[in-house]
Every structure is written in structure tokens, then in C-alpha cells.
Design an enzyme around this catalytic site. Structure first.
Site, PDB file in Angstrom:
ATOM      1  CG  ASP A   1     -11.953 -54.649 -45.920  1.00  0.00           C
ATOM      2  OD1 ASP A   1     -12.654 -55.074 -46.854  1.00  0.00           O
ATOM      3  OD2 ASP A   1     -10.757 -54.954 -45.783  1.00  0.00           O
TER       4      ASP A   1
ATOM      5  CG  HIS B   1     -10.641 -55.302 -49.497  1.00  0.00           C
ATOM      6  ND1 HIS B   1     -11.345 -56.292 -48.838  1.00  0.00           N
ATOM      7  CD2 HIS B   1      -9.695 -55.955 -50.225  1.00  0.00           C
ATOM      8  CE1 HIS B   1     -10.833 -57.482 -49.133  1.00  0.00           C
ATOM      9  NE2 HIS B   1      -9.829 -57.314 -49.975  1.00  0.00           N
TER      10      HIS B   1
ATOM     11  CD  GLU C   1      -8.027 -60.553 -50.937  1.00  0.00           C
ATOM     12  OE1 GLU C   1      -7.778 -61.748 -50.749  1.00  0.00           O
ATOM     13  OE2 GLU C   1      -8.648 -59.849 -50.128  1.00  0.00           O
TER      14      GLU C   1
ATOM     15  CB  CYS D   1     -17.012 -48.150 -65.892  1.00  0.00           C
ATOM     16  SG  CYS D   1     -17.072 -46.455 -65.341  1.00  0.00           S
TER      17      CYS D   1
ATOM     18  CD1 TRP E   1      -5.384 -60.918 -42.505  1.00  0.00           C
ATOM     19  CD2 TRP E   1      -6.384 -58.959 -42.914  1.00  0.00           C
ATOM     20  NE1 TRP E   1      -4.584 -60.194 -43.377  1.00  0.00           N
ATOM     21  CE2 TRP E   1      -5.181 -58.989 -43.640  1.00  0.00           C
ATOM     22  CE3 TRP E   1      -7.194 -57.821 -43.012  1.00  0.00           C
ATOM     23  CZ2 TRP E   1      -4.754 -57.940 -44.448  1.00  0.00           C
ATOM     24  CZ3 TRP E   1      -6.776 -56.774 -43.812  1.00  0.00           C
ATOM     25  CH2 TRP E   1      -5.574 -56.832 -44.522  1.00  0.00           C
TER      26      TRP E   1
END
Ligand code: ACM
Ligand code: ZN
Length: 722
Positions: free
Chosen positions: A382, A445, A509, A521, A663
Site C-alpha cells: 500500500d 495505493h 481509491e 501527464c 485494515w
């Protein structure tokens, strides 16, 4: 007597000399909290929210001595010092009246404790597993809760000042070695203690009443069907057991032996019984089993070895019965025919935010398998760390597996798993019929990897590893071929380590606003141009996400034969047929289920409102300080129905399984994984295994009790806030 007083004195001398004296922990700055080894508090202590206790427990991670003798506090909260392994000594407030449940659970360096005369009650499991505790002094007559000093195996002396025995339960001192522990009571009081519940065990082996299992009150998850066969006839189970199993069931035979030995440890055995293990492929489901208790023993027949294993877990619960002891005396003759509702029942661990020592993973597998879970999902990377050795990129673990800090906890968090360890875990878990599913997140993540290999992100930015929770805007760059090379090598090594047919790709996310990293980009723009993506309403980034996933999924399928999984986000307009999408966002399960149907994909149920076990179970429960997590009461977990009103076709074609997440942003010791996981994990096990029509919450609560009592006897913590 000299020896008695020397021990606490010696331990005091070993303590750091420089005590910090403050009214409240909040007066210290974050660094002082993190450095504090010896704290003297003098204020009226706070007990809720970010209280003095929460700060001592979670922020003062080096704390060895907490001197509260000059402070005021009527009630130490539940879990006040839960699993603080460095805590050597605590001096309690002189006006303390109550110590909450599990307040010192697994404080396994604590050597001595004095309970002042003001104390009226000590909660359940308050000092459970304080296995370095040598001296306990009780100055008054507090009520001592169930398992309050269970597993305090080093206890040498319990000294009491009251001629009337404090009210204790039979389990208060469960598991202590009475041959090595002296009970010192006032002159003339011995007879009263000898006869008193909880204290009599210090004088002689307690003679337990003869107990017969009530099969309707002890099985979780509830089996599909059970019938009593013999009226009042029973099988005496405290016997010498012979295990009769074919060579193909050598593993299950071994598991059976260790299960029976653990239950019968220390029991006197009478007669013989046979446990017969067989397979029968005509049973209706690969995980199905039949268990029969008959007059000569027990027969378990599974469709496969897995079915036999589940039968053994059921047998274990029959032997444990109401958990008034590790094992009952007799089980009624009966037949159980059982099979699961859904075939993947997983719990997810997150060693990325808080590292989980390798052996703890194994311990957790053994616990979850008791409730017939069959998959351990490991969130291996992560923003905060990369935790798995990758031979092609050794710098990932070298540079991204150690940091200081998780939100307000300035604690060093370091460690990773070697590939050899992961192979060992896979083999170990397989012996419990648990598969290990690895997860490598993309495109979000991923800050830990980007920190080590900046070319993975747009603009090759150098970014630090995150030490806080939340969502990062740094994403893998789909416009750079290196991203595909990197993921290809990582997944190729993973495929060689983890035989599970599944691999989890994250997908959740990815920035806020989602995927915005790709808007400006150059490489991403060039790729969009090349792919003919011309929109500029942000849908272009979701199309790029589709391209990235399609490429990786294709490699996983064609090269490694893996079925990809990912967390559902509403903007995944298309899910690759056959993939597994996880419904997780609060309130979005219906949308995820409909997307699964539309795309001929399958759905793993872990809706946040039922299955996020890292969230508190009740107001004030751990984690008291978090990022605004909603409460998930036990009943809310239990009330999850995997059909979700979608009908039988959905259940047949799209329902994949059920998952609970743990988590670890707020789970800072291995013991607290169990605290968060249970009892909700047992409720979810029943959601995943048992027929919906047979499930009733009050009945579940009745069957849950013995499971939790057994956990406390075995020194496994769980939340009591229900
Ligand atoms: C998730 O909880 N971010 C999947
Ligand atoms: Zn880019």
C-alpha cells in the site's frame, strides 16, 4: 518473606529513572509521548475518546511504567492497556473502583500488580494472558470477573488481605499452575477460601460436574441439518481415541489428533472410542460432510478432504459444548449433514499499514479455520509499505518496508515476508484448507513502490512513503511501458508462490478526484491519443484505467491462469466477464451486484456496513480514535444476506463469496487483529456457510457464547462490546 518483596523491588530498579510527571498525557508533545518509558500522571484521568488511557496505550508505545497512584480515576476503561507488551509495572489510582474488561489483556511483561482496597470489580479477562505476572496483591474484596487472571501461568503468589474471599468465578484463575502458586490469606480465613468459588482451585483439583453437550447450543456456523439419533443415549468422549483414516487423509488425521489432544489435555480417560474419517465423492458439494456420533465413536465422511476437515471443526465444537470446561463428558448420538452456502469465505489482513509478524499469520489461519473460513486475503502493499520480497526488485522491500508512524502513532513499523516464508504460509494454510490470496494494488495505493521506483508514476516524481491513512493522488502511470514490465514481473513471481487461482488487483481509491494524476501527464495523453480516447469530461481517465486493467488481466489469465479480483468502484463501467468484483463501499452493494450481473462477473460480498471489522463494534469500543469510522454492531454483520434481494439466479451465477476486512491503520498489535475480527468474524462465517432460512440472531447469540468462552480460555481476545 524477603524474596516476596525483593521481586517487585528489583523490577522497579530496572525501570528507567527519568519519569515524566504530568497531569495528563496530552501535555506531552508527540515525540515525548513516543519516547516516554516512565509516566507519572497526577490529574483526574480521562477515559473516553482520545483519553489518557488511549494515548498511553497507542502513543506511548515504549511505556514500561505507568504510575497512576497520584491520579484520580474511578473506572479504568475496558482495553485500557490491551496488549502493551512492554509494560512492566502499573501503580493503580488509589481511588479506583473498577477495572474494565481486558484492560491488561496480554500485558505479558507485567510482573506484579496490587489491587487497592477501593476496588469493587475487575472485568472479564482483565489480566488474561499476563503470563509474566508473578505477584498479585488484593487489598479489598473486588468481584473478579470470568478469566480475569486466566493464563497467568507465571503466578507465584496471590496475597489477599480480606478474611472474606472476594467473589470470583471458576474461570477467574483458569490455566494457572496451582502447584507453583501460593495463595496467602489472613490467618483463620483458609477454610472460607478453600470452599469459595474460584479460590478452591488453589487447594485441590476442582471437581467439575459431569456435562453433556447440547448440540443445539454450541455450533457456529449453524449446520445445514442435524438430527438426534438415540433419544437420551450419549457417547462418552473423555476416552482413548483411535483414529481410523486412509493415507489420503493423513493431514486430517493429524489435525484430528491434535484437536482431540488439546480438548482432552489433563482429563482422566475412560474406555475407548474410534474416530473414522472417510471420503465419499457422491456427497452433494465438494465441501460437504456428514458427521455421525454413534455408540462406539464418531464417523466423519467428507466429499473431499476439505469436507472431512470441516466435520472435524464441528466435532471440536461438540466436544467443547457449553465451554464450562475445555471438553464435555458426553455427546448425544446424532447425525449432521452439512454443506456451505457459498464457496469462498475469506478474511483479509493488512500487513502493509501495520506489519504482522510472520508467525502471527499462521496463528490467525488456525483461528479462522475453526469457523470454516477457507481463504486468507493478504493486502501485501500500500502507500505505507511494500511487504513481499520480489526478486526482480529487491529494493522494494529494502527501501519501503520500514517507516516511523501511522497517523498519530509515532511508532517504528518494519518488516516484510520472504518468498520462502510465503511458501511456508501457503503450505501451512493448505493444511487448514485455507487458500492464500495475494493482493497487489493498482493503480492507486502504490506509493511505497513509487517511492522506490519513481518512474512508475506520472512525471517520475520522487515521493515519500505515506505515514498517514487516506487516499494518495500518486498513481501508476499507464502511459509508461515500465509500469507493465513491473507489474508483469511482480505478478509472475506471485503466481509462482501462491497457487490460489485468484489474485487481487486492488483498483479502489485511485486518487481524489479519481485518476486525476493522468490528466496532465504527457505519456498518459499520448496513450489516450494512440487509443483514440478523445473525451475530456474525465471519462478519458476511466477508459485508460480500463486499458490498464485489460492488459494486466489478460496477462494474468493467459500466462498464469489466474482469475483477477478487484474492489468495485462505480466508474468501472465494464467488468471483465468471469472476474470477481468486491462490493465494499457503504451503500453501493446493489450497484455492484447489478454490475456483476450485467457483466457476467462474480461478486464478493464485503459491504462496508456489514463486513469492515476494523471499524468499532460499539460506541467507545476500539479503535476509540479513528478517521470517522461508522460503527458496525455484531447484529449488523449477522443481518447480511448474500442474496441481497437479487434472486436465485444471481445467487447461482454471480455470488462468489463473503469477505471480512481488517485494515490495520488502527490495529497496532497482533492481538488487536483478533479483537476486531471476533465475534463479528463468527457472525460472518455463519452468513457465508449456513442456510439463510435457518438463521436467527437470538439463536446465534446463544450458540456464540460458548465459542467466546472457549476463546478466553485459550487466551484469544475478542470484543465484548455487544
Ligand atoms: C477499501 O476499503 N479501500 C477497499
Ligand atoms: Zn502518466
Amino acid at each position: 518473606m524477603t524474596r516476596i518483596f525483593l521481586l517487585p523491588l528489583l523490577s522497579l530498579l530496572l525501570l528507567p529513572l527519568h519519569a515524566q510527571t504530568v497531569e495528563h498525557v496530552a501535555e506531552l508533545n508527540p515525540q515525548q509521548k513516543a519516547a516516554a518509558k516512565h509516566l507519572v500522571l497526577t490529574g483526574t484521568l480521562t477515559t473516553t475518546g482520545n483519553s489518557d488511557f488511549r494515548q498511553m496505550r497507542d502513543l506511548c508505545w515504549q511505556l514500561e511504567c505507568a504510575d497512576l497512584s497520584r491520579a484520580h480515576c474511578a473506572a479504568l476503561p475496558a482495553n485500557a492497556f490491551h496488549s502493551r507488551h512492554r509494560l512492566l509495572r502499573v501503580l493503580l489510582p488509589q481511588d479506583v473502583e473498577r477495572i474494565g474488561s481486558q484492560a491488561f489483556f496480554a500485558c505479558d511483561a507485567l510482573q506484579t500488580i496490587t489491587l487497592p482496597a477501593t476496588l469493587q470489580s475487575v472485568g472479564d479477562g482483565a489480566f488474561n494472558r499476563c503470563n509474566a505476572l508473578q505477584t498479585l496483591v488484593v487489598e479489598g474484596t473486588p468481584q473478579l470477573g470470568a478469566f480475569a487472571f486466566a493464563g497467568c501461568t507465571a503466578l507465584k503468589e496471590v496475597r489477599l488481605t480480606s478474611p472474606t474471599p472476594p467473589a470470583a468465578q471458576t474461570t477467574t484463575f483458569e490455566g494457572i499452575d496451582q502447584a507453583k502458586c501460593r495463595l496467602l490469606v489472613p490467618a483463620g480465613a483458609e477454610e472460607a477460601y478453600r470452599k469459595a468459588e474460584g479460590w478452591s482451585r488453589f487447594y485441590a483439583e476442582a471437581s467439575a460436574p459431569y456435562t453433556v453437550c447440547d448440540p443445539s447450543a454450541c455450533l457456529v456456523p449453524l449446520p445445514a441439518s442435524m438430527t438426534l439419533d438415540g433419544g437420551s443415549k450419549t457417547l462418552r468422549v473423555k476416552a482413548k481415541w483411535l483414529i481410523d483414516a486412509p493415507a489420503a487423509l493423513a493431514n486430517e488425521s493429524r489435525q484430528a489428533r491434535s484437536l482431540i489432544d488439546a480438548r482432552l489435555k489433563g482429563c482422566s480417560l475412560h474406555g475407548r472410542a474410534t474416530l473414522t474419517l472417510r471420503t465419499d465423492s457422491t456427497l452433494p458439494d465438494a465441501e460437504a460432510y456428514t458427521l455421525q456420533v454413534h455408540s462406539k465413536g464418531v464417523s466423519i465422511t467428507g466429499a473431499t478432504a476439505a469436507g472431512v476437515f470441516y466435520g472435524l471443526q464441528t466435532l471440536d465444537q461438540l466436544l467443547r459444548a457449553d465451554a464450562s470446561a475445555a471438553c464435555c463428558d458426553a455427546v448425544p448420538l446424532l447425525t449432521i449433514d452439512d454443506q456451505p452456502r457459498t464457496h469462498v469465505r475469506e478474511l483479509m489482513l493488512d500487513p502493509a499499514r501495520t506489519f504482522i509478524p510472520f508467525d502471527e499469520l499462521k496463528r490467525f489461519v488456525a483461528e479462522m479455520a475453526r469457523y470454516k473460513y477457507n481463504a486468507l486475503h493478504l493486502h501485501l502493499v500500500d502507500d505505507q509499505a511494500w511487504r513481499i520480497e520480489i526478486k526482480a526488485y529487491p529494493e522494494l522491500t529494502a527501501k519501503a518496508s520500514a517507516r516511523v508512524g501511522m497517523d498519530d502513532m509515532l511508532v517504528p513499523i518494519a518488516g516484510f515476508y520472504t518468498q520462502e516464508q510465503m511458501r511456508d504460509l501457503v503450505a501451512y494454510a493448505a493444511s487448514y484448507h485455507v487458500q492464500v490470496v495475494p493482493e497487489i494494488e493498482m493503480p492507486g495505493h502504490e506509493v511505497a513502490a513509487i517511492h522506490v521506483l519513481p518512474q512508475l508514476t506520472c512525471g517520475a516524481k520522487q515521493v515519500p512513503i505515506r505515514t498517514t491513512c487516506g487516499v494518495s493522488n500518486e498513481l501508476l502511470c499507464p502511459g509508461n511501458e515500465f509500469t507493465y514490465t513491473f507489474l508483469g514481473r511482480v505478478f509472475s513471481e506471485l503466481a509462482d508462490i501462491f497457487p490460489s487461482p485468484y489474485v487481487h488487483l486492488g483498483g479502489d481509491e485511485a486518487g481524489n478526484p479519481a485518476l486525476d494524476c493522468w490528466t496532465h501527464c504527457d505519456r498518459c495523453r499520448a496513450l489516450k491519443h494512440q487509443l483514440g480516447i478523445t473525451t475530456d469530461d474525465r471519462s478519458e481517465n476511466w477508459r485508460l484505467q480500463q486499458y490498464l486493467f485489460d492488459r494486466v488481466i489478460d496477462t494474468l489469465r493467459t500466462k498464469h491462469g489466474k482469475t483477477p479480483m478487484f474492489w468495485y468502484e462505480t466508474d468501472f463501467k465494464r467488468i471483465q466477464p468471469g472476474c470477481v468484483t468486491f462490493s465494499w463501499r457503504h451503500g453501493l452493494t446493489r450497484a455492484a451486484a447489478e454490475a456483476a450481473v450485467r457483466n457476467q462477473a462474480r461478486i464478493m460480498f464485503c459491504p462496508g456496513e456489514h463486513c469492515y471489522f476494523d471499524y468499532p463494534m460499539a460506541q467507545g469500543d476500539m479503535p476509540e480514535v479513528n478517521w470517522g469510522m461508522p460503527l458496525i454492531p455484531l447484529k449488523q454483520t449477522y443481518d447480511l444476506d448474500l442474496a441481497w434481494g437479487m434472486g436465485e439466479d444471481f445467487e447461482r451465477h454471480n455470488l462468489f463469496g463473503v469477505a471480512g476486512t481488517l485494515w490495520s491503520e488502527c490495529i497496532n498489535t497482533p492481538e488487536r487483529i483478533y479483537y476486531q475480527a471476533f465475534p463479528r468474524g463468527i457472525a460472518l462465517a455463519e452468513v457465508g456457510w449456513s442456510p439463510q432460512a435457518a438463521r436467527r440472531y437470538p439463536d446465534f447469540l446463544r450458540r456464540l457464547r460458548p465459542a467466546l468462552t472457549d476463546m478466553q480460555r485459550r487466551g484469544v481476545t475478542h470484543s465484548m462490546a455487544f
